[in-house]
Design a protein around this motif. Structure first.
Motif, short mmCIF file in Angstrom:
data_model
loop_
_atom_site.label_atom_id
_atom_site.label_comp_id
_atom_site.label_asym_id
_atom_site.label_seq_id
_atom_site.Cartn_x
_atom_site.Cartn_y
_atom_site.Cartn_z
N GLY A 1 -3.55 7.14 1.24
CA GLY A 1 -4.08 7.72 2.47
C GLY A 1 -4.00 9.23 2.53
N GLY A 2 -3.81 9.88 1.38
CA GLY A 2 -3.76 11.35 1.44
C GLY A 2 -3.95 11.94 0.06
N HIS A 3 -3.90 13.24 0.01
CA HIS A 3 -4.05 13.90 -1.28
C HIS A 3 -2.66 14.22 -1.82
CE1 HIS A 3 -2.91 17.47 0.91
NE2 HIS A 3 -3.79 17.13 1.83
N PRO A 4 -2.56 14.43 -3.14
CA PRO A 4 -1.26 14.84 -3.68
C PRO A 4 -0.91 16.24 -3.20
CG PRO A 4 -2.83 14.32 -5.46
CD PRO A 4 -3.60 14.36 -4.18
N ILE A 5 0.37 16.56 -3.27
CA ILE A 5 0.84 17.90 -2.94
C ILE A 5 0.83 18.69 -4.24
CG2 ILE A 5 2.83 19.24 -2.12
CD1 ILE A 5 1.76 17.42 0.01
N TYR A 6 0.15 19.83 -4.27
CA TYR A 6 0.10 20.65 -5.50
C TYR A 6 1.25 21.65 -5.48
CZ TYR A 6 -4.29 18.60 -6.87
OH TYR A 6 -5.25 17.71 -7.28
N VAL A 7 1.93 21.72 -6.60
CA VAL A 7 3.12 22.59 -6.67
C VAL A 7 2.71 24.02 -6.97
CG1 VAL A 7 3.56 22.27 -9.15
CG2 VAL A 7 5.48 22.69 -7.60
N ASP A 8 3.44 24.95 -6.41
CA ASP A 8 3.30 26.35 -6.81
C ASP A 8 4.42 26.71 -7.78
OD1 ASP A 8 1.95 29.07 -6.22
OD2 ASP A 8 4.11 29.44 -6.15
N HIS A 9 5.65 26.50 -7.36
CA HIS A 9 6.76 26.78 -8.28
C HIS A 9 8.03 26.04 -7.85
CE1 HIS A 9 7.47 29.71 -5.04
NE2 HIS A 9 8.73 29.61 -5.37
N GLY A 10 8.97 26.00 -8.77
CA GLY A 10 10.27 25.42 -8.47
C GLY A 10 11.36 26.41 -8.80
N GLU A 11 12.46 26.31 -8.08
CA GLU A 11 13.61 27.17 -8.37
C GLU A 11 14.86 26.40 -8.02
OE1 GLU A 11 13.54 30.79 -6.18
OE2 GLU A 11 15.32 31.58 -7.21
N GLY A 12 15.69 26.12 -9.03
CA GLY A 12 16.90 25.34 -8.78
C GLY A 12 16.54 23.95 -8.26
N ALA A 13 17.05 23.63 -7.07
CA ALA A 13 16.86 22.29 -6.51
C ALA A 13 15.61 22.19 -5.65
CB ALA A 13 18.08 21.92 -5.69
N TRP A 14 14.88 23.31 -5.51
CA TRP A 14 13.79 23.36 -4.53
C TRP A 14 12.43 23.59 -5.18
CZ3 TRP A 14 14.51 22.83 0.84
CH2 TRP A 14 15.84 22.61 1.21
N VAL A 15 11.40 23.00 -4.57
CA VAL A 15 10.03 23.28 -5.01
C VAL A 15 9.24 23.84 -3.83
CG1 VAL A 15 9.83 21.63 -6.91
CG2 VAL A 15 9.36 20.87 -4.60
N THR A 16 8.27 24.69 -4.14
CA THR A 16 7.39 25.25 -3.12
C THR A 16 5.97 24.84 -3.48
OG1 THR A 16 8.87 27.12 -2.87
CG2 THR A 16 6.63 27.39 -2.01
N ASP A 17 5.26 24.28 -2.50
CA ASP A 17 3.90 23.85 -2.81
C ASP A 17 2.91 24.99 -2.56
OD1 ASP A 17 3.16 23.87 -0.10
OD2 ASP A 17 3.42 21.71 0.16
N ILE B 1 14.24 16.30 -14.91
CA ILE B 1 14.91 17.59 -14.69
C ILE B 1 16.33 17.30 -14.21
CG2 ILE B 1 14.88 19.74 -13.32
CD1 ILE B 1 12.48 19.52 -15.21
N ILE B 2 17.32 17.75 -14.96
CA ILE B 2 18.71 17.43 -14.58
C ILE B 2 19.52 18.69 -14.27
CG2 ILE B 2 19.58 17.33 -16.97
CD1 ILE B 2 21.23 14.81 -16.00
N ILE B 3 19.14 19.82 -14.83
CA ILE B 3 19.87 21.05 -14.52
C ILE B 3 19.30 21.66 -13.24
CG2 ILE B 3 20.54 23.35 -15.34
CD1 ILE B 3 21.62 21.21 -17.19
N GLY B 4 17.99 21.66 -13.11
CA GLY B 4 17.32 22.27 -11.97
C GLY B 4 16.08 22.98 -12.49
N HIS B 5 15.20 23.38 -11.57
CA HIS B 5 13.96 24.04 -12.00
C HIS B 5 14.23 25.50 -12.40
CE1 HIS B 5 11.45 20.70 -10.79
NE2 HIS B 5 12.06 20.66 -9.63
N ALA B 6 13.47 25.94 -13.38
CA ALA B 6 13.50 27.35 -13.82
C ALA B 6 14.92 27.83 -14.11
CB ALA B 6 12.83 28.24 -12.76
N ASP B 7 15.70 26.95 -14.73
CA ASP B 7 17.08 27.32 -15.06
C ASP B 7 17.07 28.54 -16.01
OD1 ASP B 7 20.01 26.81 -15.41
OD2 ASP B 7 19.33 26.51 -17.48
N PRO B 8 17.81 29.58 -15.68
CA PRO B 8 17.74 30.80 -16.49
C PRO B 8 18.17 30.60 -17.94
CG PRO B 8 19.03 31.16 -14.46
CD PRO B 8 18.66 29.71 -14.50
N THR B 9 19.15 29.74 -18.17
CA THR B 9 19.61 29.54 -19.56
C THR B 9 18.52 28.85 -20.38
OG1 THR B 9 21.83 29.28 -18.69
CG2 THR B 9 21.47 28.54 -20.94
N ILE B 10 17.89 27.84 -19.78
CA ILE B 10 16.81 27.14 -20.51
C ILE B 10 15.63 28.10 -20.70
CG2 ILE B 10 15.23 25.17 -20.52
CD1 ILE B 10 17.24 23.70 -18.69
N ALA B 11 15.31 28.84 -19.63
CA ALA B 11 14.18 29.77 -19.73
C ALA B 11 14.41 30.80 -20.84
CB ALA B 11 13.96 30.46 -18.38
#
Ligand code: PMP
Length: 456
Positions: free
Chosen positions: A53-69, A85-95
């Motif tokens: 009954g709706g459209h998907p939410i398109y992501v803009d970016h993620g940071e740590g535990a949070w995403v912004t659409d 994803i187990i460490i979090g989004h855009a983890d600096p060490t992985i990046a």
């Protein structure tokens, strides 16, 4: 532009601002979906991202535990790309590890040292991982594992659990979502081909058992006897309701497969996140082959088949002839994925799993308290960093118990919609998954949003 969500990481008591119409702004997602449907079937390449009954939410970016659409709404991400994803989004060490590796090139027709490092790390952690072979997804890993089991035993059949998801390989997806009209007898479930066009032979080649039915498993394994290559098992299958696996079920499968000369293929694509050495070590299971994926790629496409030297030797060339099960792909074990995987796994020490377990317990017990405060007939299952809410209180031992009526399915959809309006993103079916980036404030935010969703 209307006021946007104002729930920042660690600011759990911030409130989101709705538009004047009383809804979250979703115009940018809706517009992207409109565009997408003109060039992509269904507007997305992933079925699981579509919402009724709706459209998907398109992501803009993620940071740590949070995403912004793309509309600027922020959500605590309790999906974490379906547990990858187990460490979090855009983890600096992985990046940093990925960027350093990318600067040296991304894909080569040469093996690379990062593949060796990640293989050593994984084989060093799990006793049954004598050898490993990488691929690009969990689907591919399960397919390769079943091919290896068939090649090693010289037998055509596999047995799997009713309702369990193992990716999209023909044999692995059989009976992944049967319903009361086609699931057959409780003790001898039918094999239901999944995708239209799947060859009918899959019905002969795949046997189905019910989760936690030790007697049924013994009987099915013995019935297949010398035709059986392997039993494919996930210890906490999401679509089966994430029930507690009964030790008797595990031992029935392990003992009877040994009795008939078949293998156990343990699908740890998700459950590998339950412990430092995977769920098999926590539960004392000794599989012949294990499939892994998701967290071991640090946010990049990955899969792996690991196991005892015997069945793993089917991937090896012997004496110059081709392997029994040739495997490999253009992007298999590429250095960027391997570097991301290493940068992730190296952060997952014993303390990290203690923290994930503690967070999971806090979430599950907090949700149970919210359920009793709201006086609703719901329940929570799960373990470690995984949880699942169910809109009923039937005791869940298997897929039949977990299967939702259409009213219950509508209730879980409403709950997911309401909790999303409170700034928490779950997956379809009430599945939730935590990351190490989550703070205690984030967990409080999740529980407040659940409270609000149950009392709305
Ligand atoms: N096995 C299990 C248990 C899974 O949960 C999944 C994916 N959710 C897969 C296999 C397939 O993995 P992938 O999506 O990487 O192909």
């Amino acid at each position: 532009m209307p006021d946007l969500a104002d729930v920042s990481a660690g600011t759990a008591n911030a409130t989101m601002q709705m538009t004047e119409s009383g809804r979250w702004p979703t115009e940018a997602s809706a517009a992207l979906y409109e565009r997408a449907r003109r060039s992509i079937t269904d507007g997305t390449s992933r079925d699981t991202l579509l919402r009724k009954g709706g459209h998907p939410i398109y992501v803009d970016h993620g940071e740590g535990a949070w995403v912004t659409d793309v509309d600027g709404n922020r959500y605590l991400d309790c999906n974490n790309n379906f547990a990858s994803i187990i460490i979090g989004h855009a983890d600096p060490t992985i990046a940093a590890a990925v960027q350093a590796r990318m600067a040296r090139g991304t894909a080569f027709s040469f093996p690379n040292d990062a593949e060796v490092d990640l293989a050593e790390l994984l084989c060093g952690r799990v006793e049954s991982f004598e050898l490993i072979r990488f691929c690009n997804s969990g689907t591919e890993a399960v397919m390769a594992a079943l091919k290896a089991a068939r090649a090693y035993t010289g037998r055509p059949k596999v047995i799997k659990v009713k309702g369990a998801y193992h990716g999209t390989y023909d044999h692995a997806e059989a009976s992944q979502s049967p319903n009361p009209t086609n699931w057959g007898d409780a003790t001898a479930p039918s094999t239901v081909r999944y995708a239209a066009g799947t060859p009918a032979s899959v019905e002969d080649e795949v046997g189905i058992i019910s989760f936690n039915d030790a007697e049924g498993a013994r009987a099915a394994i013995r019935r297949s006897g010398d035709q059986l290559a392997a039993v494919l098992l996930d210890v906490m299958p999401n679509r089966v309701g994430m029930p507690v696996i009964e030790p008797e079920f595990i031992s029935a499968i392990r003992e009877t497969t040994r009795e008939v000369g078949a293998l156990v293929v343990l699908d740890e694509v998700i459950s590998f996140r339950l412990g430092y050495s995977g769920a098999q070590t926590l539960l004392g299971i000794d599989p012949d082959i294990t499939t892994v994926a998701k967290i071991i790629g640090g946010g990049f496409p990955v899969g792996g088949v690991a196991g005892r030297e015997g069945p793993m030797s089917t991937f090896a060339r012997s004496g110059g002839s081709r392997a029994k099960v040739p495997s490999g792909g253009t992007f298999t074990a590429n250095p960027v994925t391997m570097a991301a995987g290493l940068a992730t796994m190296n952060q997952l020490d014993h303390a990290a799993f203690v923290r994930l377990d503690d967070m999971g317990e806090a979430v599950r017990s907090g949700l149970r308290s919210a359920i009793s405060r709201a006086g609703v007939d719901w329940q929570v299952t799960g373990r470690g960093s995984l949880f699942k809410v169910h809109p009923h209180s039937r005791h869940i031992r298997n897929y039949r118990d977990a299967h939702l009526s259409s009213d219950e399915a509508a209730e879980i959809e409403r709950f997911e919609h309401d909790i999303q309006a409170g700034g928490v993103y779950l997956s379809g079916g009430g599945f939730g998954c935590l990351s190490l980036a989550m703070t205690d404030d984030d967990i409080a935010h999740l529980l407040r949003a659940a409270d609000a969703a149950w009392s709305s």
